[in-house]
Scaffold this motif. Structure first.
Motif, PDB file in Angstrom:
ATOM      1  N   GLN A 250      50.525 -16.818  -0.478  1.00 47.72           N
ATOM      2  CA  GLN A 250      50.198 -16.517   0.733  1.00 47.72           C
ATOM      3  C   GLN A 250      51.353 -16.042   1.600  1.00 47.72           C
ATOM      4  O   GLN A 250      52.573 -16.659   1.538  1.00 47.72           O
ATOM      5  CB  GLN A 250      49.441 -17.686   1.365  1.00 47.72           C
ATOM      6  CG  GLN A 250      49.210 -17.639   2.890  1.00 47.72           C
ATOM      7  CD  GLN A 250      48.580 -18.925   3.452  1.00 47.72           C
ATOM      8  OE1 GLN A 250      47.523 -19.234   2.834  1.00 47.72           O
ATOM      9  NE2 GLN A 250      49.231 -19.650   4.244  1.00 47.72           N
TER      10      GLN A 250
ATOM     11  N   ASP B 237      52.176 -16.293   5.877  1.00 47.26           N
ATOM     12  CA  ASP B 237      51.849 -16.431   7.165  1.00 47.26           C
ATOM     13  C   ASP B 237      52.657 -15.657   8.429  1.00 47.26           C
ATOM     14  O   ASP B 237      53.850 -16.022   8.440  1.00 47.26           O
ATOM     15  CB  ASP B 237      51.815 -17.896   7.282  1.00 47.26           C
ATOM     16  CG  ASP B 237      51.141 -18.490   8.891  1.00 47.26           C
ATOM     17  OD1 ASP B 237      50.915 -17.546   9.512  1.00 47.26           O
ATOM     18  OD2 ASP B 237      50.874 -19.654   8.977  1.00 47.26           O
TER      19      ASP B 237
ATOM     20  N   ARG C 272      46.850 -13.674  -0.047  1.00 47.73           N
ATOM     21  CA  ARG C 272      46.043 -13.785   1.080  1.00 47.73           C
ATOM     22  C   ARG C 272      47.292 -13.617   2.255  1.00 47.73           C
ATOM     23  O   ARG C 272      48.091 -14.157   2.182  1.00 47.73           O
ATOM     24  CB  ARG C 272      45.643 -15.380   1.501  1.00 47.73           C
ATOM     25  CG  ARG C 272      44.902 -15.574   2.500  1.00 47.73           C
ATOM     26  CD  ARG C 272      44.061 -16.714   2.719  1.00 47.73           C
ATOM     27  NE  ARG C 272      44.734 -17.816   2.812  1.00 47.73           N
ATOM     28  CZ  ARG C 272      44.674 -18.769   3.778  1.00 47.73           C
ATOM     29  NH1 ARG C 272      43.912 -18.457   4.711  1.00 47.73           N
ATOM     30  NH2 ARG C 272      45.347 -19.921   3.548  1.00 47.73           N
TER      31      ARG C 272
ATOM     32  N   VAL D 195      47.737 -13.876   6.422  1.00 48.65           N
ATOM     33  CA  VAL D 195      47.336 -14.533   7.623  1.00 48.65           C
ATOM     34  C   VAL D 195      47.795 -13.936   8.846  1.00 48.65           C
ATOM     35  O   VAL D 195      49.298 -13.929   9.052  1.00 48.65           O
ATOM     36  CB  VAL D 195      47.721 -16.210   7.561  1.00 48.65           C
ATOM     37  CG1 VAL D 195      47.091 -16.900   8.887  1.00 48.65           C
ATOM     38  CG2 VAL D 195      47.008 -16.850   6.519  1.00 48.65           C
TER      39      VAL D 195
ATOM     40  N   ALA E  63      42.474 -13.747   8.760  1.00 42.74           N
ATOM     41  CA  ALA E  63      43.343 -13.567   7.368  1.00 42.74           C
ATOM     42  C   ALA E  63      42.545 -12.402   6.844  1.00 42.74           C
ATOM     43  O   ALA E  63      41.356 -12.301   6.845  1.00 42.74           O
ATOM     44  CB  ALA E  63      43.353 -14.858   6.917  1.00 42.74           C
TER      45      ALA E  63
END
Length: 233
Positions: free
Chosen positions: A137, A139, A168, A170, A213
């Protein structure tokens, strides 16, 4: 009647008696000096035996000629790839354009999504349903545009090198931005579409960030298995 001893004779005897302690002291000093010399000789002999212990153990040895000695210089440290890193950074900044027209490539049926022409609708549905485990992920909250663009480029490249299939990203919903508009949302969509490693992406489910996201499907590097980890039922 006893005849008294001559005066000069008794003076001589007294002088000899006075010299006796001096002779004893000289003898004592000589003996101590000899003992010290003997102790030093024993120490020198012991040091010589210890220094030649190896020779006494293995037998006679012969010293190597000094002219045949080769001195190896230490290897210099490997140069840092500063120029390559700078070139890669500049390439990311140039390749990911903010002006790229992405609207025609996005699908906005029930949720926002994107897929390359060779990616089927079924693959997109699997990605939306969580068929592949989110393996990493990124961010981007709180980053400026250039920082976010560079961070995204590094992240996608590193994930591809590691053989990750699903990640992912975000970007936030923009609730804290002026006008409550997501600043990075449209830019992240543009940047991802321009990355060759990106096969598809969909808006994340509500439990994973929803409209803030994206779930991204990456292509595997050459030589990697086409199988992808699946989420636990």
């Amino acid at each position: 009647m006893t005849t008294p001893a001559p005066k000069h004779r008794s003076t001589a005897i007294k002088s000899l008696q006075d010299l006796r302690p001096l002779k004893q002291e000289l003898a004592t000093r000589q003996r101590l000096a000899q003992e010290r010399e003997a102790a030093l000789a024993r120490e020198r002999a012991a040091a010589l035996r210890e220094a030649r212990l190896f020779e006494h153990t293995v037998g006679p040895v012969q010293a190597l000629a000094v002219s045949a000695r080769v001195l190896h210089r230490p290897e210099p440290p490997a140069p840092l790839p500063l120029q390559r890193e700078a070139d890669e950074k500049q390439a990311w900044l140039q390749a990911l354009s903010d002006d790229f027209d992405v609207d025609s490539l996005l699908e906005t049926d029930d949720t926002l999504s994107y897929r390359r022409p060779e990616i089927s609708e079924e693959t997109l549905r699997k990605l939306r349903r969580g068929h592949w485990t989110r393996q990493a992920q990124l961010d981007l909250h709180g980053m400026r545009r250039d920082q976010a663009r560079e961070a995204l480029g590094h992240f996608i490249q590193a994930a591809t090198r590691q053989g990750l299939r699903c990640v992912r990203v975000v970007h936030g919903k923009g609730l804290g931005s002026p006008g409550r508009q997501p600043v990075l949302k449209s830019k992240v969509q543009r940047w991802l579409v321009q990355k060759e490693e990106v096969l598809a992406f969909v808006q994340a489910q509500a439990s994973e960030g929803g409209a803030g996201a994206l779930v991204v499907l990456l292509q595997l590097p050459p030589g990697r298995s086409t199988g992808a980890p699946q989420a636990a039922p």
